[in-house]
Design a protein around this motif. Structure first.
Motif, PDB file in Angstrom:
ATOM      1  N   ASP A  30      77.304 -25.343  33.814  1.00 37.57           N
ATOM      2  CA  ASP A  30      77.561 -24.547  35.018  1.00 37.57           C
ATOM      3  C   ASP A  30      76.624 -25.013  36.130  1.00 37.57           C
ATOM      4  O   ASP A  30      75.483 -25.412  35.875  1.00 37.57           O
ATOM      5  N   TYR A  59      78.776 -20.892  42.869  1.00 35.63           N
ATOM      6  CA  TYR A  59      78.810 -21.022  41.410  1.00 35.63           C
ATOM      7  C   TYR A  59      80.041 -21.804  40.983  1.00 35.63           C
ATOM      8  O   TYR A  59      81.171 -21.482  41.360  1.00 35.63           O
ATOM      9  N   GLU A  60      79.806 -22.862  40.181  1.00 36.52           N
ATOM     10  CA  GLU A  60      80.902 -23.687  39.663  1.00 36.52           C
ATOM     11  C   GLU A  60      80.796 -23.730  38.141  1.00 36.52           C
ATOM     12  O   GLU A  60      79.914 -24.403  37.599  1.00 36.52           O
TER      13      GLU A  60
END
Length: 210
Positions: A99, A159-160
């Motif tokens: 993440d 956020y990925e």
């Protein structure tokens, strides 16, 4: 998601320990630079167990602090757990290896969980703290720095999630101390960009299963 606090520590003594520690992190006002080895001015004294490119930044999550506040009946200030950054807007139990968090120009990638140690227990003033922390399953995340830059409290956080199969930091914490780990668990972890030390350990374990 927001960056709630940016914390750095200076070398300080700790009860019952002879060596100095950098675990006492305190919130900083204004921008703090982050490079591939971590936050500018942050003390990393035990280089064997802390720091390095795959453990450059320790992130904790406000939702998890809120949980601790409810459990312990007291409010924990940012930096109490020795983390560099506190991020709101996400449950730390869902965070997985790979993440990414984007904070202004800075991009961080999760590599592994935090393993509690005796210094952490001494800092908390509780000899049973390690067991308490393990049971909670909310270890926070160590990150490598994909893109350096400067950050400060109040910035938005992007956020990925990792695009591959997810391995949460809570799952990794639960593997601590296990003499045997299932083949599919090892293989799944190795398909993620885990900390290089963990990768070496898991690859060695996997090799014994063939």
């Amino acid at each position: 998601m927001k960056l709630i606090a940016v914390n750095i520590g200076k070398p300080e003594p700790i009860p019952a320990k002879s060596a100095l520690t950098g675990i006492y992190k305190r919130p900083q006002a204004g921008p703090v630079a982050i490079d591939p080895l971590g936050l500018e001015g942050d003390a990393v004294l035990d280089r064997k167990h802390h720091g390095g490119v795959d453990q450059a930044v320790y992130v904790y999550f406000q939702a998890d602090y809120d949980w601790w506040d409810a459990q312990m009946g007291s409010a924990f200030a940012p930096g109490t757990f020795g983390e560099n950054l506190v991020i709101s807007g996400i449950d730390g139990r869902t965070v997985s290896v790979g993440d990414r968090f984007a904070i202004g120009p800075v991009v961080l990638e999760v590599t592994c969980h935090r393993t509690p140690c005796s210094v952490f227990a001494a800092r908390m003033g509780d000899p049973k703290w390690l067991k308490t922390f393990y049971r909670a399953g909310r270890p926070g995340a160590y990150c490598r720095v994909i893109a350096p830059g400067a950050v400060e409290a109040g910035m938005d956080v992007g956020y990925e999630p990792f695009a591959g199969e997810q391995v949460t930091i809570g799952e990794l914490l639960a593997l601590e101390g296990q003499r045997e780990i299932a083949r599919d668990t090892l293989e799944r972890a190795l398909r993620a960009p885990v900390h290089y030390k963990m990768r070496e350990d898991f690859e060695a374990r996997l090799a014994t299963l063939f």
